[in-house]
Design a protein around this motif. Sequence first.
Motif, PDB file in Angstrom:
ATOM      1  N   UNK A 143       0.811  -1.096   0.035  1.00 32.87           N
ATOM      2  CA  UNK A 143       0.025  -0.246   0.126  1.00 32.87           C
ATOM      3  C   UNK A 143       0.718   1.221  -0.067  1.00 32.87           C
ATOM      4  N   UNK A 144       1.734   1.299   0.681  1.00 37.56           N
ATOM      5  CA  UNK A 144       2.774   2.668   0.830  1.00 37.56           C
ATOM      6  C   UNK A 144       3.424   2.890  -0.444  1.00 37.56           C
ATOM      7  N   UNK A 145       3.570   3.946  -0.695  1.00 46.43           N
ATOM      8  CA  UNK A 145       4.205   4.679  -2.155  1.00 46.43           C
ATOM      9  C   UNK A 145       5.692   4.015  -2.081  1.00 46.43           C
ATOM     10  N   UNK A 146       5.844   3.773  -3.380  1.00 46.58           N
ATOM     11  CA  UNK A 146       7.529   3.584  -3.402  1.00 46.58           C
ATOM     12  C   UNK A 146       8.061   4.119  -4.707  1.00 46.58           C
ATOM     13  N   UNK A 147       9.146   4.523  -4.969  1.00 42.97           N
ATOM     14  CA  UNK A 147       9.737   5.393  -6.276  1.00 42.97           C
ATOM     15  C   UNK A 147      10.770   4.354  -6.949  1.00 42.97           C
ATOM     16  N   UNK A 191       7.714   9.139   8.165  1.00 42.84           N
ATOM     17  CA  UNK A 191       6.733   9.547   9.149  1.00 42.84           C
ATOM     18  C   UNK A 191       5.591   8.852   9.611  1.00 42.84           C
ATOM     19  N   UNK A 192       4.925   8.193   8.565  1.00 40.50           N
ATOM     20  CA  UNK A 192       3.646   7.357   8.743  1.00 40.50           C
ATOM     21  C   UNK A 192       4.234   5.955   9.383  1.00 40.50           C
ATOM     22  N   UNK A 204       3.919   3.263  14.596  1.00 38.06           N
ATOM     23  CA  UNK A 204       4.665   2.499  15.604  1.00 38.06           C
ATOM     24  C   UNK A 204       4.206   3.186  16.887  1.00 38.06           C
ATOM     25  N   UNK A 205       4.270   4.469  17.165  1.00 38.30           N
ATOM     26  CA  UNK A 205       3.923   5.415  18.298  1.00 38.30           C
ATOM     27  C   UNK A 205       2.349   4.998  18.846  1.00 38.30           C
ATOM     28  N   UNK A 206       1.551   4.970  17.981  1.00 41.31           N
ATOM     29  CA  UNK A 206       0.047   4.622  18.138  1.00 41.31           C
ATOM     30  C   UNK A 206       0.026   3.158  18.577  1.00 41.31           C
ATOM     31  N   UNK A 207       0.723   2.065  17.842  1.00 40.09           N
ATOM     32  CA  UNK A 207       0.449   0.766  18.399  1.00 40.09           C
ATOM     33  C   UNK A 207       1.280   0.420  19.793  1.00 40.09           C
ATOM     34  N   UNK A 208       2.496   1.291  20.004  1.00 39.24           N
ATOM     35  CA  UNK A 208       2.988   1.121  21.165  1.00 39.24           C
ATOM     36  C   UNK A 208       2.165   1.837  22.587  1.00 39.24           C
TER      37      UNK A 208
END
Length: 200
Positions: free
Chosen positions: A23-27, A155-156, A161-165
């Motif tokens: 799902x996350x963007x890659x370049x 950033x995402x 990680x902060x939310x899960x923790x």
Amino acid sequence: MTYVKWIFWSVIALLMAAFLHYTLPQTDIVRISDTYEKRIDYGANSIFWSGSDNGSASASANRDVFFIQTVRANGKPIVYRNEDTGWGWPPYFKFDTATLQAEAADLRSTRAATDWVAVRHYGWRSELLSIYPNAVSVRAVDSADVTLIPWFNIVFLIVLFAVVWAVRVRWRRFRASRAEPGEFPSVPARRGWFSRWRNR
């Protein structure tokens, strides 16, 4: 029971990692060799193609899809599809398929006179499943060695990680506050027993 628990959470972690990787963007830094349009008949792999809520006929089992043919710096080819995501998932809110196809066609180059392009996309390429990553944007870059830092992904993932923790810490505190004495290590009764044992 402990092994079952670890296996369960390992599977959950792998599924989450695969979901984020898709799902996350890659370049990718590539050379665009051609652009074309092709009618696609959907089958079991239809979940990897854009849905029908972005302006196409909902009852159609096939439709015309734009494609962008490219070649990496190491000579390996990769083909991208170019579809609108509309208001669906993943939430890229892409409605400019025709414009993006025109931009990609304008950036075409040959092996003798190469113009490198940064293609931002999501998804996977699998020849076995006949699925393609979906191009989100294209832009010219100076060379194939240009360094692009994925700030959005960084950033995402930090925020995730902060939310899960935070949820994990609060859940453990919630369980400990309602546990019987000695049921969890964080309960005072267990700490008192450990202190008495240590002082012997």
